[in-house]
Design a protein around this motif. Sequence first.
Motif, short mmCIF file in Angstrom:
data_model
loop_
_atom_site.label_atom_id
_atom_site.label_comp_id
_atom_site.label_asym_id
_atom_site.label_seq_id
_atom_site.Cartn_x
_atom_site.Cartn_y
_atom_site.Cartn_z
N THR A 182 0.84 -1.20 0.00
CA THR A 182 0.00 0.00 0.00
C THR A 182 0.88 1.25 0.00
OG1 THR A 182 -1.71 -1.19 1.22
CG2 THR A 182 -1.84 1.22 1.23
N VAL A 183 0.59 2.16 -0.94
CA VAL A 183 1.34 3.42 -1.06
C VAL A 183 0.49 4.55 -0.49
CG1 VAL A 183 2.32 5.09 -2.69
CG2 VAL A 183 2.56 2.63 -3.12
N VAL A 216 -5.89 -2.78 1.97
CA VAL A 216 -5.96 -1.37 2.36
C VAL A 216 -7.07 -1.18 3.39
CG1 VAL A 216 -6.34 1.00 1.58
CG2 VAL A 216 -5.05 -0.59 0.15
N SER A 217 -6.68 -0.72 4.55
CA SER A 217 -7.64 -0.46 5.62
C SER A 217 -8.25 0.93 5.42
CB SER A 217 -6.91 -0.54 6.96
OG SER A 217 -7.51 0.26 7.93
N ARG A 218 -9.59 1.00 5.41
CA ARG A 218 -10.26 2.29 5.31
C ARG A 218 -9.82 3.20 6.47
NH1 ARG A 218 -14.60 4.41 2.69
NH2 ARG A 218 -15.19 2.39 1.82
N GLU A 219 -9.66 2.63 7.65
CA GLU A 219 -9.25 3.41 8.83
C GLU A 219 -7.88 4.05 8.61
OE1 GLU A 219 -8.27 2.82 13.58
OE2 GLU A 219 -9.00 1.11 12.43
N ASN A 220 -6.91 3.30 8.08
CA ASN A 220 -5.58 3.86 7.83
C ASN A 220 -5.64 4.91 6.72
OD1 ASN A 220 -4.18 2.44 9.81
ND2 ASN A 220 -3.91 0.68 8.48
N ALA A 221 -6.45 4.67 5.69
CA ALA A 221 -6.59 5.66 4.61
C ALA A 221 -7.19 6.94 5.16
CB ALA A 221 -7.46 5.09 3.49
N GLU A 222 -8.23 6.82 5.99
CA GLU A 222 -8.86 8.01 6.57
C GLU A 222 -7.92 8.74 7.52
OE1 GLU A 222 -12.55 6.51 8.18
OE2 GLU A 222 -13.49 6.45 6.20
N THR A 223 -7.14 8.00 8.31
CA THR A 223 -6.16 8.64 9.20
C THR A 223 -5.18 9.48 8.39
OG1 THR A 223 -6.31 6.90 10.87
CG2 THR A 223 -4.25 8.18 10.82
N PHE A 274 -7.96 15.46 -3.54
CA PHE A 274 -7.28 16.37 -4.45
C PHE A 274 -7.69 17.79 -4.07
CE2 PHE A 274 -8.18 12.32 -6.43
CZ PHE A 274 -6.91 11.93 -6.85
N VAL A 275 -6.70 18.68 -3.88
CA VAL A 275 -6.96 20.02 -3.36
C VAL A 275 -6.25 21.06 -4.21
CG1 VAL A 275 -6.69 21.55 -1.35
CG2 VAL A 275 -7.02 19.10 -0.99
N SER A 276 -6.96 22.17 -4.48
CA SER A 276 -6.29 23.34 -5.05
C SER A 276 -6.48 24.49 -4.06
CB SER A 276 -6.87 23.72 -6.42
OG SER A 276 -8.19 24.21 -6.29
N GLN A 277 -5.42 25.22 -3.82
CA GLN A 277 -5.45 26.41 -2.96
C GLN A 277 -4.74 27.50 -3.74
OE1 GLN A 277 -6.78 26.98 0.26
NE2 GLN A 277 -6.24 29.08 -0.21
N ASP A 278 -5.52 28.41 -4.32
CA ASP A 278 -4.99 29.42 -5.24
C ASP A 278 -4.24 28.72 -6.36
OD1 ASP A 278 -6.16 31.59 -3.86
OD2 ASP A 278 -4.52 31.54 -2.41
N LYS A 279 -2.92 28.91 -6.48
CA LYS A 279 -2.16 28.30 -7.57
C LYS A 279 -1.54 26.96 -7.19
CE LYS A 279 0.64 31.73 -8.32
NZ LYS A 279 1.59 32.68 -8.89
N GLU A 280 -1.69 26.55 -5.95
CA GLU A 280 -1.09 25.30 -5.47
C GLU A 280 -2.06 24.14 -5.60
OE1 GLU A 280 2.17 25.49 -4.54
OE2 GLU A 280 1.93 27.60 -5.04
N ILE A 281 -1.54 22.96 -5.97
CA ILE A 281 -2.37 21.76 -6.02
C ILE A 281 -1.70 20.66 -5.19
CG2 ILE A 281 -3.47 22.22 -8.23
CD1 ILE A 281 -1.41 20.24 -9.48
N TYR A 282 -2.56 19.79 -4.66
CA TYR A 282 -2.09 18.68 -3.85
C TYR A 282 -2.90 17.44 -4.21
CZ TYR A 282 -0.46 22.58 -1.00
OH TYR A 282 0.12 23.75 -0.57
N GLN A 283 -2.26 16.31 -4.26
CA GLN A 283 -2.98 15.03 -4.36
C GLN A 283 -2.52 14.19 -3.18
OE1 GLN A 283 -2.00 13.34 -8.21
NE2 GLN A 283 -0.28 12.23 -7.37
N VAL A 284 -3.48 13.74 -2.40
CA VAL A 284 -3.23 12.96 -1.19
C VAL A 284 -3.90 11.61 -1.45
CG1 VAL A 284 -3.48 12.90 1.31
CG2 VAL A 284 -3.37 15.11 0.13
N ILE A 285 -3.10 10.57 -1.65
CA ILE A 285 -3.68 9.30 -2.09
C ILE A 285 -3.19 8.10 -1.28
CG2 ILE A 285 -4.02 10.10 -4.46
CD1 ILE A 285 -1.52 8.30 -5.16
N VAL A 286 -4.06 7.13 -1.20
CA VAL A 286 -3.71 5.81 -0.68
C VAL A 286 -4.14 4.84 -1.77
CG1 VAL A 286 -4.11 4.08 1.11
CG2 VAL A 286 -4.12 6.52 1.70
N MET A 287 -3.21 3.96 -2.16
CA MET A 287 -3.51 3.03 -3.25
C MET A 287 -2.83 1.70 -2.95
SD MET A 287 -3.33 3.71 -7.32
CE MET A 287 -1.59 3.83 -7.49
#
Length: 181
Positions: free
Chosen positions: A75-76, A166-173, A147-160
């Motif tokens: 899991t990544v 893959v535990s839903r609890e660990n992904a949510e944490t 996936f988040v955009s804040q003004d010109k900044e973007i972020y991808q926060v993923i669990v795959m």
Amino acid sequence: MKSASTFPVRSLLLCAGAVLLLGACSPKFNWREVRGKDASYSVLLPAKPSTFARQIDLDGTQVTMTMTAAKVDDTVFAVGSASLPDAAKAQAALSAMKTALVKNINGTVKSEKASAVANAQGSSASVDVEAVGSTRDGNAEILYGHFVSQDKEIYQVIVMGPEKAVSRENAETFIASFKHN
């Protein structure tokens, strides 16, 4: 509109996996706070992370995405960040990132939630997604993405990873711990 190439995203994840194999001996879910090197965020990662940067194409816009990732078993857990030329392109990039990652697992979106806020500090938007698919070997795969955009900044926060592992609890944490400034 040009669609996002899945090749750069797949390459980023493959590179993350290769780099993270070096840290495979770390204890399972040894949560630690990590701060972005090139972007203003913090997140809890379940193992010692690796960080690298790579040029990617997001709907025709070339950006350098910095990826910080940790791997536990198969899991990544990863945070990608990049800066775009303007806020409109940043918001459009959310869809491109989501689409590329879902395609990466030959997936289908099970659930999706989008939100947008405009205030004195600027504009932000986010998309949360859960998708299921399979690897090239036919193994069931799951993706949790924020996936988040804040003004010109973007972020991808993923669990795959493997759907059964893959535990839903660990992904949510992990996803809930993500904070950007």
